[in-house]
Scaffold this motif. Structure first.
Motif, PDB file in Angstrom:
ATOM      1  N   THR A   1       0.825  -1.685   0.227  1.00  0.00           N
ATOM      2  CA  THR A   1       0.369   0.050  -0.176  1.00  0.00           C
ATOM      3  C   THR A   1       1.191   1.360  -0.104  1.00  0.00           C
ATOM      4  OG1 THR A   1      -1.677  -1.156   1.448  1.00  0.00           O
ATOM      5  CG2 THR A   1      -2.076   1.212   0.810  1.00  0.00           C
ATOM      6  N   VAL A   2       0.773   2.245  -1.045  1.00  0.00           N
ATOM      7  CA  VAL A   2       1.196   2.992  -1.151  1.00  0.00           C
ATOM      8  C   VAL A   2       0.054   4.001  -0.913  1.00  0.00           C
ATOM      9  CG1 VAL A   2       2.596   4.712  -2.721  1.00  0.00           C
ATOM     10  CG2 VAL A   2       2.832   2.593  -3.021  1.00  0.00           C
ATOM     11  N   GLU A   3       1.199   5.353   0.309  1.00  0.00           N
ATOM     12  CA  GLU A   3      -0.168   6.556   0.418  1.00  0.00           C
ATOM     13  C   GLU A   3       0.048   7.838  -0.668  1.00  0.00           C
ATOM     14  OE1 GLU A   3      -0.491   8.962   4.366  1.00  0.00           O
ATOM     15  OE2 GLU A   3      -0.456   7.274   4.721  1.00  0.00           O
ATOM     16  N   GLN A   4      -0.375   7.857  -1.558  1.00  0.00           N
ATOM     17  CA  GLN A   4      -0.175   9.099  -2.983  1.00  0.00           C
ATOM     18  C   GLN A   4       0.456   9.949  -2.058  1.00  0.00           C
ATOM     19  OE1 GLN A   4      -3.095   8.222  -6.584  1.00  0.00           O
ATOM     20  NE2 GLN A   4      -3.555   9.581  -5.123  1.00  0.00           N
ATOM     21  N   ALA A   5      -0.367  10.922  -1.216  1.00  0.00           N
ATOM     22  CA  ALA A   5       0.550  11.943  -0.811  1.00  0.00           C
ATOM     23  C   ALA A   5       1.930  12.030  -0.072  1.00  0.00           C
ATOM     24  CB  ALA A   5      -0.313  12.844   0.210  1.00  0.00           C
ATOM     25  N   THR A   6       2.208  11.183   0.443  1.00  0.00           N
ATOM     26  CA  THR A   6       3.628  11.102   0.718  1.00  0.00           C
ATOM     27  C   THR A   6       4.808  10.158   0.597  1.00  0.00           C
ATOM     28  OG1 THR A   6       2.522   9.406   2.792  1.00  0.00           O
ATOM     29  CG2 THR A   6       2.387  11.800   3.910  1.00  0.00           C
ATOM     30  N   GLY A   7       3.789   9.158  -0.404  1.00  0.00           N
ATOM     31  CA  GLY A   7       4.831   8.491  -0.986  1.00  0.00           C
ATOM     32  C   GLY A   7       5.220   7.112   0.088  1.00  0.00           C
TER      33      GLY A   7
END
Lengths: 141, 199
Positions: A26-32
């Motif tokens: 799972t990759v958080e789009q905003a923070t990466g």
């Protein structure tokens, strides 16, 4: 107190490619931030690490991976030794692996338990700290 | 005497020069190419007949905002009504901008929008590049237009900041339990290969 441990079999070339396998990432789009979850297997040369969750921490420039932060019950194994702990942080560049939380290390027949195990993979040495207790089986040469 | 010749010369010039100017000007229209009004339209007869037989749109654009505030724009080279229902388009580009500031660019060979207009299926090779630094390739991908959800229907491969990635599937959705945050989830078994840079 502290016990120094020789990790003969653990001389590790830390420039080998690191392979991570997991059920999902799972990759958080905003923070990466990238988190592997679901029986995660990390492998680099002989070093094998298994954990429930591994979070990738990047270097400052965001290009390279600085550390892999494994948690949720970690087991580490290499050619000759195996270790278990609650959490582990593997810094790829420097090649040291810090396992914390009820660490149990088994080398052949002997076992060492403690709270924190710091392994320097490049040098192949390790130190166990925090209420270290060891059990030797005599004559296990 | 000299002054007399000079003024006579000027007198003659005053007549000859305007006349020659007039002559030059008039030839301008003689040599000009005739403007053929028919050639102005860049369509050949064949194309016109084809268009009549099969209605289509060139360079259509579809834009919308999902319920949770993400803007989606889809452009294509050509769109025409699909056989059963909805529309099909070729060489499609889509762009998904989520409220968290990240954006994803998609491009695909073909796309089908269903009749209800809430789902666009991109297929025949989809390229996805996300602002978090992930460039992925997959066969087909479903893009919902009513809520933010892009789901690949098959395995994906590509690379990202951690390294080279292969996964059974991929999805961009709102993070469960964290509205306003969007996550890129690789599922169905993920394999990453990271090559450490030698320091």
């Amino acid at each position: 107190q502290q016990a120094n441990i020789a990790f003969g079999g653990l001389k590790q070339d830390t420039s080998l490619p690191v392979q991570v396998e997991a059920d999902n990432l799972t990759v958080e789009q905003a923070t990466g931030t990238a988190v592997f979850s679901g029986n995660v297997r990390v492998a680099q040369g002989d070093l094998k690490l298994a954990a429930a969750r591994v979070q990738v921490e990047y270097a400052a420039d965001g290009k390279a991976i600085e550390r892999l932060h494994a948690s949720g019950g970690v087991t580490m194994a290499n050619a000759t030794d195996a270790a278990e702990s609650k959490e582990a942080v593997y810094t790829i560049g420097s090649g040291n692996l810090v396992m914390t939380g009820d660490v149990l290390l088994t080398q052949g027949k002997s076992a060492i338990a403690g709270q924190k195990l710091v392994i320097d993979l490049k040098a192949g040495t390790g130190t166990m700290q925090g209420r270290v207790s060891t059990t030797f089986v005599p004559g296990n040469k | 005497m000299a002054r007399d010749a000079h003024s006579r010369l000027v007198g003659w010039l005053k007549v000859i020069l305007p006349l020659s100017a007039l002559a030059i000007l008039s030839t301008l229209f003689l040599v000009a190419r005739t403007v053929d009004p028919d050639a102005a339209i860049p369509y050949s007869d064949v194309e016109i007949a084809e268009r009549l037989r099969e209605p289509r749109m060139t360079a259509p654009t579809l834009a919308g905002v999902t319920r949770d505030g993400a803007t989606i724009t889809v452009t294509a080279a050509e769109a025409r009504p699909a056989e059963e229902s909805g529309t099909s388009a070729s060489s499609v580009r889509a762009r998904l901008e989520t409220p968290d500031g990240a954006h994803t660019a998609l491009s695909a060979g073909q796309a089908q929008a269903d009749a209800s207009g809430t789902l666009v299926t991109l297929d025949s090779g989809v390229l996805l590049s996300n602002s978090a630094g992930y460039e992925m390739k997959t066969e087909a991908l479903q893009l919902r237009l009513d809520t933010t959800q892009a789901t690949s229907t098959g395995p994906v491969e590509g690379f990202g900041p951690p390294g080279q990635i292969e996964a059974g599937g991929m999805e961009i959705t709102e993070a469960p339990g964290a509205p306003g945050q969007y996550v890129l989830v690789f599922n169905g078994g993920v394999r990453l290969i990271y090559q450490p840079r030698n320091p």
